[in-house]
Design a protein around this motif. Structure first.
Motif, mmCIF file in Angstrom:
data_model
loop_
_atom_site.group_PDB
_atom_site.id
_atom_site.type_symbol
_atom_site.label_atom_id
_atom_site.label_comp_id
_atom_site.label_asym_id
_atom_site.label_seq_id
_atom_site.Cartn_x
_atom_site.Cartn_y
_atom_site.Cartn_z
ATOM 1 N N VAL A 209 0.898 -1.135 -0.137
ATOM 2 C CA VAL A 209 0.017 0.156 0.057
ATOM 3 C C VAL A 209 0.940 1.482 -0.102
ATOM 4 C CG1 VAL A 209 -1.874 1.271 1.318
ATOM 5 C CG2 VAL A 209 -1.786 -1.433 1.410
ATOM 6 N N THR A 241 -10.510 1.598 5.366
ATOM 7 C CA THR A 241 -10.044 1.453 3.986
ATOM 8 C C THR A 241 -10.094 0.005 3.613
ATOM 9 O OG1 THR A 241 -7.779 1.223 4.557
ATOM 10 C CG2 THR A 241 -8.672 3.230 4.039
ATOM 11 N N LEU A 243 -7.687 -2.188 3.967
ATOM 12 C CA LEU A 243 -6.314 -2.344 3.727
ATOM 13 C C LEU A 243 -5.341 -2.820 4.656
ATOM 14 C CD1 LEU A 243 -5.591 0.714 1.148
ATOM 15 C CD2 LEU A 243 -6.658 -1.651 0.504
ATOM 16 N N LEU A 272 -4.987 -8.369 -0.186
ATOM 17 C CA LEU A 272 -5.685 -7.335 -0.974
ATOM 18 C C LEU A 272 -6.449 -7.949 -1.763
ATOM 19 C CD1 LEU A 272 -2.733 -4.951 -1.677
ATOM 20 C CD2 LEU A 272 -4.450 -4.723 0.017
ATOM 21 N N ASN A 297 -7.065 -3.085 -3.716
ATOM 22 C CA ASN A 297 -6.282 -1.994 -4.117
ATOM 23 C C ASN A 297 -5.771 -2.114 -5.360
ATOM 24 O OD1 ASN A 297 -4.801 0.389 -3.537
ATOM 25 N ND2 ASN A 297 -3.126 -0.811 -2.638
ATOM 26 N N ASN A 300 -3.567 0.472 -6.901
ATOM 27 C CA ASN A 300 -2.653 0.851 -5.892
ATOM 28 C C ASN A 300 -2.992 2.512 -5.337
ATOM 29 O OD1 ASN A 300 -0.680 0.422 -3.845
ATOM 30 N ND2 ASN A 300 1.030 1.200 -5.453
ATOM 31 N N ALA A 302 -6.262 2.383 -3.359
ATOM 32 C CA ALA A 302 -7.340 2.101 -2.413
ATOM 33 C C ALA A 302 -8.739 1.882 -3.354
ATOM 34 C CB ALA A 302 -7.486 3.002 -1.393
#
Length: 637
Positions: A209, A241, A243, A272, A297, A300, A302
């Motif tokens: 991330v 998020t 993530l 992810l 993601n 890349n 989000a």
């Protein structure tokens, strides 16, 4: 020697049985607790705070604990010297046992004066003036003296200073009582200390991330005033998020009370990508097989991407000899900050193919092919409020419709209402919602309100012109182990211009596990021109009482009532088309269901089992034979 040991053991057992209250005394049960010498609160109010209830075994320890709760109530109203004079049990002539408790309430103490003192500076340079501090404290001269309230508001004042950057502020208090203790002077002592700022922010642990994503979600920046509440909000935004599995904020310099602190953000990334699938059965979809692929993601930044495929087989409520086979494929793309603005936006593309088949011959009675494109965007406008907009383009194509006029009454259009052809529906909708519920899946307090307006056709073109208004609201309140919940929903859709019928997807449906549980899924309303039950007007309400027991279980009692129908205006307009709407009194009149259910609370939400009885049936046997039974996850609302 053996005789001596036996004698010793007998003596020990005798002492245990004689001393232990469970064995040495008869169980004392009471029918009523009576408080004497009380004027401030009624016996009913005081009894409501006791764990000792009618015909329960008396427990001295629990009773002393209950008295402390009652004494706290008195102290919160300024009666600082409340005490128990005596308690005795009394056996009445009719054999009932009363526990009589005599209290001495004492005199009430009130605030006479409230003074605020800054110990390290004067008010001309202070972060808060005396008026703001007084309003934050929430008590004033003449109010009952309340030590618990002082402690609570003192902490609230310290938090207020901390949010302004005075993280080391100290708030204390002193109380000075008059000779007769009828009044008290409260002195609030404040040491502001230095304002704390953020010197630096360091991020570690992110491998896939980009740091830009973390910087975007963390609103606190170097040079800003340090605030623990803002740090908690930053942490929550990182979790939202999807993530990160963990996001830890380490504040260096805080324990040393430094005027500048360094923040070390340590993150652990989630996986992810994922692939999933399943086989199951639901009351609305019937049997289903599904599979999906997702990426949290994908570019890349989000953005989230998902592909879902699903095959379902559903029995048709109003056609006992027919089932519906549906294949659906859809993709979804979500960007949390499209074009760099703080609006969450998404694109949804879907293809669906369904056909109704007769169970006996497996003959297809019709086929429907649907293509949908949906653009949506929305953002929170405050802590509890959300604003959303949506544009949808949908094309429905009906073909291979079997003509049954040779075997059914050709004069009755309801025998085979589905008409072949293609229709295009373009629409725009706007909605606003307010959600203060403490838990979306199992709310025990708060309320939810949703309002939406949708317009089809007009300047958006398409074959269908309509306006649809909709509302949905619910409220939840907890009292001890019981939650009282109520829901109201409704709406109306009207056609206009050259359209005389509203497509079924833009009408209302009703009945089933989340609306009226005495009836099958989508089994209420009247026949539309696509062969299913619906209506253009809806009014419905639901009430539930959820009683918790054994920590993870609930028993629920509910009442559902609602009406789904076609209004006279829509019926009159439909006469100009090749299908005339009409209301079926058996399914479009108001319907009441009563029932009960069971909940098992799991980490992913409550497992719900509901059984509803349609009260329109005349006998309980008929109600049982036509009952609705549902198993699903999450509360009904």
């Amino acid at each position: 020697m053996n005789r001596t040991r036996i004698s010793f053991l007998l003596i020990v057992i005798f002492l245990i049985l004689g001393v232990h209250p469970k064995f040495g005394h008869a169980k004392l049960t009471i029918d009523k607790v009576i408080f004497e010498g009380v004027e401030v609160f009624s016996n009913k109010r005081l009894n409501s705070m006791l764990r000792i209830k009618r015909i329960e075994e008396y427990n001295e320890h629990n009773f002393r604990s209950d008295l402390e709760v009652i004494f706290d109530l008195y102290r919160q109203h300024g009666y600082l010297h409340i005490k128990k004079v005596e308690s005795e049990d009394d056996l009445t002539d009719d054999g009932k046992r009363h526990l009589i408790v005599t209290l001495n309430e004492g005199e009430q103490t009130r605030f006479r004066d409230i003074r605020i003192r800054l110990l390290d500076q004067d008010f001309s340079t202070a972060a808060l003036d005396s008026l703001t501090i007084s309003e934050t404290l929430g008590f004033q001269s003449g109010d009952p003296f309340n030590r618990i309230l002082i402690n609570q508001q003192r902490q609230l004042l310290a938090n207020t200073y901390a949010n302004l950057g005075f993280a080391y502020a100290i708030v204390s208090d002193s109380a000075y009582f008059s000779a007769d203790q009828s009044t008290a002077d409260a002195v609030i002592l404040i040491t502001e200390g230095n304002r704390v700022t953020i010197k630096s922010i360091k991020i570690t642990g992110n491998e896939k991330v980009r740091q830009k994503i973390i910087d975007r979600e963390v609103r606190s920046k170097p040079g800003d005033v340090f605030s623990l509440i803002r740090i908690q909000e930053d942490q929550q935004r990182l979790y939202s998020t999807s993530l990160f599995r963990d996001a830890r904020f380490v504040i260096n310099g805080f324990e040393e009370s430094l005027s500048q602190v360094d923040i070390d953000i340590q993150v652990v990334e989630e996986k992810l990508k994922w692939i999933g699938g399943g086989v199951g059965y639901g009351t609305q979809d019937g049997g289903r097989i599904s599979g999906e692929y997702g990426h949290n993601n994908i570019f890349n930044n989000a953005q989230k991407f998902k592909i879902i495929s699903k095959l379902t087989k559903t029995d048709i409520i109003n056609k006992s000899d027919t089932y519906r086979l549906t294949r659906r494929l859809e993709t979804e793309y979500v960007d949390p900050r499209l074009f760099g603005i703080s609006w969450t936006s998404g694109l949804n593309l879907a293809y669906q193919y369904e056909d109704d088949l007769e169970k006996t011959k497996e003959d297809i009675s019709y086929q429907l092919e649907t293509y949908t494109i949906r653009l949506a965007t929305g953002r929170p406008i405050s802590r509890y409020n959300q604003l959303s907009f949506q544009v949808t383009a949908r094309m429905d194509s009906y073909f291979d419709v079997v003509d049954k006029s040779d075997v059914n009454n050709p004069s009755d259009p309801y025998e085979d209402p589905i008409q072949e052809g293609r229709t295009v529906t373009n629409s725009f909708s706007a909605s606003i919602s307010r959600d203060t519920r403490n838990d979306v899946f199992n709310p025990t307090r708060g309320y939810f309100l949703f309002l939406s307006a949708k317009i089809g056709g007009s300047i958006l073109y398409g074959d269908n012109n309509f306006l649809k208004l909709n509302f949905d609201s619910s409220s939840h309140r907890r009292y001890k182990w019981v939650v009282f919940s109520i829901r109201a929903q409704g709406g109306k859709a009207i056609s206009y211009g050259s359209s005389y019928l509203i497509e079924k997807n833009d009408q209302f449906t009703y009945g089933g596990s989340t609306t009226n549980r005495g009836y099958g899924e989508l089994s209420l309303g009247s026949m539309n021109h696509r062969g299913s039950l619906s209506g253009n007007a809806l009014l419905a309400t639901t009430g539930e009482i959820r009683v918790s027991f054994l920590t993870y279980f609930q028993v629920v009692f509910f009442a559902d009532y609602g009406k789904l129908w076609f209004t006279d205006g829509e019926i009159d307009r439909s006469d100009q088309s090749n299908f005339s709407l009409r209301n079926d009194p058996e399914t479009s009149d108001g319907k009441l269901s009563l029932g009960m259910g069971f909940r098992y609370l799991t980490p992913v939400g409550p497992l719900r089992i509901d059984l509803g009885l349609p009260m329109e049936e005349e006998t309980w046997e008929e109600r049982w034979n036509h009952k609705g039974f549902f198993i699903s996850f999450g509360q009904a609302f």
